[in-house]
Design a protein around this motif. Sequence first.
Motif, PDB file in Angstrom:
ATOM      1  N   THR A 245     -23.232  14.039  -3.515  1.00 60.12           N
ATOM      2  CA  THR A 245     -24.897  13.561  -3.349  1.00 60.12           C
ATOM      3  C   THR A 245     -25.237  13.211  -2.118  1.00 60.12           C
ATOM      4  O   THR A 245     -26.392  13.891  -1.454  1.00 60.12           O
ATOM      5  CB  THR A 245     -25.107  12.499  -4.262  1.00 60.12           C
ATOM      6  OG1 THR A 245     -24.630  12.601  -5.590  1.00 60.12           O
ATOM      7  CG2 THR A 245     -26.557  11.998  -4.351  1.00 60.12           C
TER       8      THR A 245
ATOM      9  N   LEU B  97     -27.739  16.006   0.230  1.00 58.98           N
ATOM     10  CA  LEU B  97     -28.878  15.360   0.638  1.00 58.98           C
ATOM     11  C   LEU B  97     -28.948  15.637   2.150  1.00 58.98           C
ATOM     12  O   LEU B  97     -30.115  15.948   2.701  1.00 58.98           O
ATOM     13  CB  LEU B  97     -29.043  13.902   0.146  1.00 58.98           C
ATOM     14  CG  LEU B  97     -30.342  13.054  -0.065  1.00 58.98           C
ATOM     15  CD1 LEU B  97     -30.428  13.046  -1.577  1.00 58.98           C
ATOM     16  CD2 LEU B  97     -30.090  11.940   0.717  1.00 58.98           C
TER      17      LEU B  97
ATOM     18  N   THR C 247     -37.597  21.386   1.417  1.00 53.66           N
ATOM     19  CA  THR C 247     -36.091  20.774   1.147  1.00 53.66           C
ATOM     20  C   THR C 247     -36.055  19.456   0.825  1.00 53.66           C
ATOM     21  O   THR C 247     -34.993  18.895   0.094  1.00 53.66           O
ATOM     22  CB  THR C 247     -35.595  20.920   2.668  1.00 53.66           C
ATOM     23  OG1 THR C 247     -36.632  20.216   3.442  1.00 53.66           O
ATOM     24  CG2 THR C 247     -35.295  22.298   3.047  1.00 53.66           C
ATOM     25  N   PHE C 248     -37.178  18.666   1.306  1.00 53.22           N
ATOM     26  CA  PHE C 248     -37.363  17.428   0.493  1.00 53.22           C
ATOM     27  C   PHE C 248     -37.458  17.319  -0.849  1.00 53.22           C
ATOM     28  O   PHE C 248     -36.881  16.227  -1.445  1.00 53.22           O
ATOM     29  CB  PHE C 248     -38.749  16.702   1.147  1.00 53.22           C
ATOM     30  CG  PHE C 248     -38.732  15.248   0.839  1.00 53.22           C
ATOM     31  CD1 PHE C 248     -37.864  14.275   1.372  1.00 53.22           C
ATOM     32  CD2 PHE C 248     -39.821  15.068  -0.075  1.00 53.22           C
ATOM     33  CE1 PHE C 248     -38.220  12.981   0.827  1.00 53.22           C
ATOM     34  CE2 PHE C 248     -39.936  13.558  -0.481  1.00 53.22           C
ATOM     35  CZ  PHE C 248     -39.144  12.820   0.042  1.00 53.22           C
ATOM     36  N   ILE C 249     -38.108  18.388  -1.456  1.00 50.48           N
ATOM     37  CA  ILE C 249     -38.082  18.337  -3.081  1.00 50.48           C
ATOM     38  C   ILE C 249     -36.646  18.468  -3.398  1.00 50.48           C
ATOM     39  O   ILE C 249     -36.152  17.874  -4.527  1.00 50.48           O
ATOM     40  CB  ILE C 249     -38.807  19.311  -3.545  1.00 50.48           C
ATOM     41  CG1 ILE C 249     -40.389  19.022  -3.523  1.00 50.48           C
ATOM     42  CG2 ILE C 249     -38.701  19.843  -5.087  1.00 50.48           C
ATOM     43  CD1 ILE C 249     -40.896  17.856  -4.247  1.00 50.48           C
ATOM     44  N   ILE C 250     -35.809  19.511  -3.043  1.00 52.59           N
ATOM     45  CA  ILE C 250     -34.622  19.636  -3.362  1.00 52.59           C
ATOM     46  C   ILE C 250     -33.777  18.688  -3.352  1.00 52.59           C
ATOM     47  O   ILE C 250     -32.936  18.165  -4.220  1.00 52.59           O
ATOM     48  CB  ILE C 250     -34.026  20.793  -2.497  1.00 52.59           C
ATOM     49  CG1 ILE C 250     -34.670  22.203  -2.695  1.00 52.59           C
ATOM     50  CG2 ILE C 250     -32.549  21.122  -2.750  1.00 52.59           C
ATOM     51  CD1 ILE C 250     -34.282  23.323  -1.792  1.00 52.59           C
TER      52      ILE C 250
ATOM     53  N   PHE D 109     -34.501  15.942  -5.959  1.00 53.43           N
ATOM     54  CA  PHE D 109     -34.054  16.347  -7.269  1.00 53.43           C
ATOM     55  C   PHE D 109     -32.507  16.173  -7.353  1.00 53.43           C
ATOM     56  O   PHE D 109     -31.994  15.734  -8.391  1.00 53.43           O
ATOM     57  CB  PHE D 109     -34.322  18.062  -7.416  1.00 53.43           C
ATOM     58  CG  PHE D 109     -34.779  18.275  -8.857  1.00 53.43           C
ATOM     59  CD1 PHE D 109     -35.868  18.324  -9.057  1.00 53.43           C
ATOM     60  CD2 PHE D 109     -33.672  18.577  -9.754  1.00 53.43           C
ATOM     61  CE1 PHE D 109     -36.101  18.456 -10.738  1.00 53.43           C
ATOM     62  CE2 PHE D 109     -33.975  18.843 -11.064  1.00 53.43           C
ATOM     63  CZ  PHE D 109     -35.289  18.742 -11.415  1.00 53.43           C
ATOM     64  N   ILE D 110     -31.709  16.428  -6.341  1.00 57.27           N
ATOM     65  CA  ILE D 110     -30.317  16.157  -6.204  1.00 57.27           C
ATOM     66  C   ILE D 110     -30.116  14.793  -6.566  1.00 57.27           C
ATOM     67  O   ILE D 110     -29.231  14.371  -7.220  1.00 57.27           O
ATOM     68  CB  ILE D 110     -29.534  16.862  -5.274  1.00 57.27           C
ATOM     69  CG1 ILE D 110     -29.428  18.135  -5.159  1.00 57.27           C
ATOM     70  CG2 ILE D 110     -28.228  16.127  -4.918  1.00 57.27           C
ATOM     71  CD1 ILE D 110     -29.361  18.875  -4.036  1.00 57.27           C
ATOM     72  N   LEU D 111     -30.831  13.968  -5.724  1.00 62.31           N
ATOM     73  CA  LEU D 111     -30.743  12.562  -5.824  1.00 62.31           C
ATOM     74  C   LEU D 111     -31.059  11.888  -7.455  1.00 62.31           C
ATOM     75  O   LEU D 111     -30.542  11.020  -7.584  1.00 62.31           O
ATOM     76  CB  LEU D 111     -31.577  11.815  -4.876  1.00 62.31           C
ATOM     77  CG  LEU D 111     -31.567  10.267  -4.674  1.00 62.31           C
ATOM     78  CD1 LEU D 111     -30.311   9.829  -4.529  1.00 62.31           C
ATOM     79  CD2 LEU D 111     -32.661   9.748  -3.936  1.00 62.31           C
ATOM     80  N   LEU D 112     -31.866  12.648  -8.163  1.00 59.43           N
ATOM     81  CA  LEU D 112     -32.360  11.904  -9.438  1.00 59.43           C
ATOM     82  C   LEU D 112     -31.532  12.509 -10.523  1.00 59.43           C
ATOM     83  O   LEU D 112     -30.941  11.976 -11.139  1.00 59.43           O
ATOM     84  CB  LEU D 112     -33.582  12.560  -9.860  1.00 59.43           C
ATOM     85  CG  LEU D 112     -34.665  11.503  -9.222  1.00 59.43           C
ATOM     86  CD1 LEU D 112     -36.158  12.191  -9.602  1.00 59.43           C
ATOM     87  CD2 LEU D 112     -34.595  10.340  -9.439  1.00 59.43           C
ATOM     88  N   THR D 113     -30.888  13.758 -10.215  1.00 61.43           N
ATOM     89  CA  THR D 113     -29.997  14.508 -11.434  1.00 61.43           C
ATOM     90  C   THR D 113     -28.515  14.026 -11.300  1.00 61.43           C
ATOM     91  O   THR D 113     -27.969  14.154 -12.443  1.00 61.43           O
ATOM     92  CB  THR D 113     -30.513  16.085 -11.664  1.00 61.43           C
ATOM     93  OG1 THR D 113     -30.024  16.707 -10.385  1.00 61.43           O
ATOM     94  CG2 THR D 113     -31.620  16.262 -11.876  1.00 61.43           C
ATOM     95  N   ASN D 114     -28.154  13.888 -10.054  1.00 64.47           N
ATOM     96  CA  ASN D 114     -26.571  14.124 -10.083  1.00 64.47           C
ATOM     97  C   ASN D 114     -25.955  12.755 -10.712  1.00 64.47           C
ATOM     98  O   ASN D 114     -25.017  13.012 -11.244  1.00 64.47           O
ATOM     99  CB  ASN D 114     -26.320  14.158  -8.548  1.00 64.47           C
ATOM    100  CG  ASN D 114     -25.239  14.891  -8.356  1.00 64.47           C
ATOM    101  OD1 ASN D 114     -24.425  15.208  -9.119  1.00 64.47           O
ATOM    102  ND2 ASN D 114     -24.908  15.373  -7.108  1.00 64.47           N
TER     103      ASN D 114
END
Lengths: 83, 165, 113, 83
Positions: free
Chosen positions: C42, C46, C63-66, C69-74
Amino acid sequence: MSWIIAIAIIVLGVVLTLIRAMLGPTAADRMVAVDSMTTITTALLVLLALYFKRYIYLDIALVYAVLAFVATLAVARYMEGGL
Amino acid sequence: MGKLSRFIFTSLVLFILWLFLTSTFRSQEVLIGLIFSLVIALFTYNSFTEKGLRNLSPRKVFCAFLYLPYFFWQMIKANFDVAYRVLHPKMPIRPGIVHVKTKMKTDLGKLVVANSITLTPGTLTLDVIDDNMLIHWINVKTDDVEKASEEIPGVFEKCLKEFLE
Amino acid sequence: MLTAIGWFLIYFGAFFLFLGALGIMRFPDVYNRLQAGTKCTTLGALSTSIGVGFLHPAWLPKTFIIALFILLTNPISSHALGRASYRSGVKLWEKSVVDKCKEFKECVEEENE
Amino acid sequence: MSSLILVVSAILVIFMIVGAVVTIHARDLLVAIIASAIVDLVLAVLFYILQAPDVAITQASIMGGLTTAIFLVVIKKTERYEQ
């Protein structure tokens, strides 16, 4: 030169998780390895988008992250008897 | 809380997400994004939020901005912790599953606390049953419920109680 | 200046991504592997995506959106995998210290059937 | 610089072949599904490197996410272990 080092480190990480996914003893081990592989590959795709200098390539990284999350959740629901 | 405020909050979040995704300010794209965020919010506001515009009160936003740097600092510390355990030749781990109690009442609070626990040093949330949390700890210091509750979620709940409840 | 920060973030992230993969290879059971896999990947993904955004500032919003998303779903996917592997009867490592999960009947329901 | 991309795609192709072999020979069908998901996800990265972003998006979404979920529903309805 700095490109080669950064991409090589990340590809080495992908190879390690793929080895664990091929020889993990149980199905849960393999799924953990695949889950980590998708996150590492998302970072690799973002980096390669900068290498190719195309803005549209960032969309693939976004779709890849979202859909791999769906696959992981489906396997987890199957393993605990739901679905 | 009124339906109107929940609807406005949902469409605001969707519209800001659209602006980030397209990252232009041309009038056509902004207009079509506004229309679609209103239409989607009409169908989904019921399950998206419970509190509506009360989420945006200045005190809560201020507390959230105070919480974020602390959270990122904990995350970086967690990563150096894992790095130490991975690179050490003997792997100094002492894993186990402990049981803690959380003080959060709402579902959103439990979600944020569980995600924060997962990303901070040495702990991973395995299961949440009502207000009991089962946590896999990579280096067990105590297996008492009270002490473990002080040790693991206590540090976050002090900050989180302000802007989630 | 922005370029230096971007390269620093990219190398920081790449180092931690590699460490996460190494942890997945070395740790002995599913739960420990899940710890290394979640935390390191994670932060690594990020930091790498934000670093790419710093190198090319017009791309920073996406890239901020990506990263968001990683921070929320992982963490959610790792939590689901951990719960599923406990309920489907994957054993803990034999040198584990304590297992409080046996006290709850919701956890061991699947094994009895 | 393009030799770097060549090496990366060679490594990925080798792992696709290994994943396909695991898919064929596994007795546990859940393991076979996970291995075929690995093949699909790696194939999406390969399409990306070959500069076909639209094919890569379709591959990652349809094969990586949806086909895995549909296969899981199928083995939930029938049985998990091959005779």
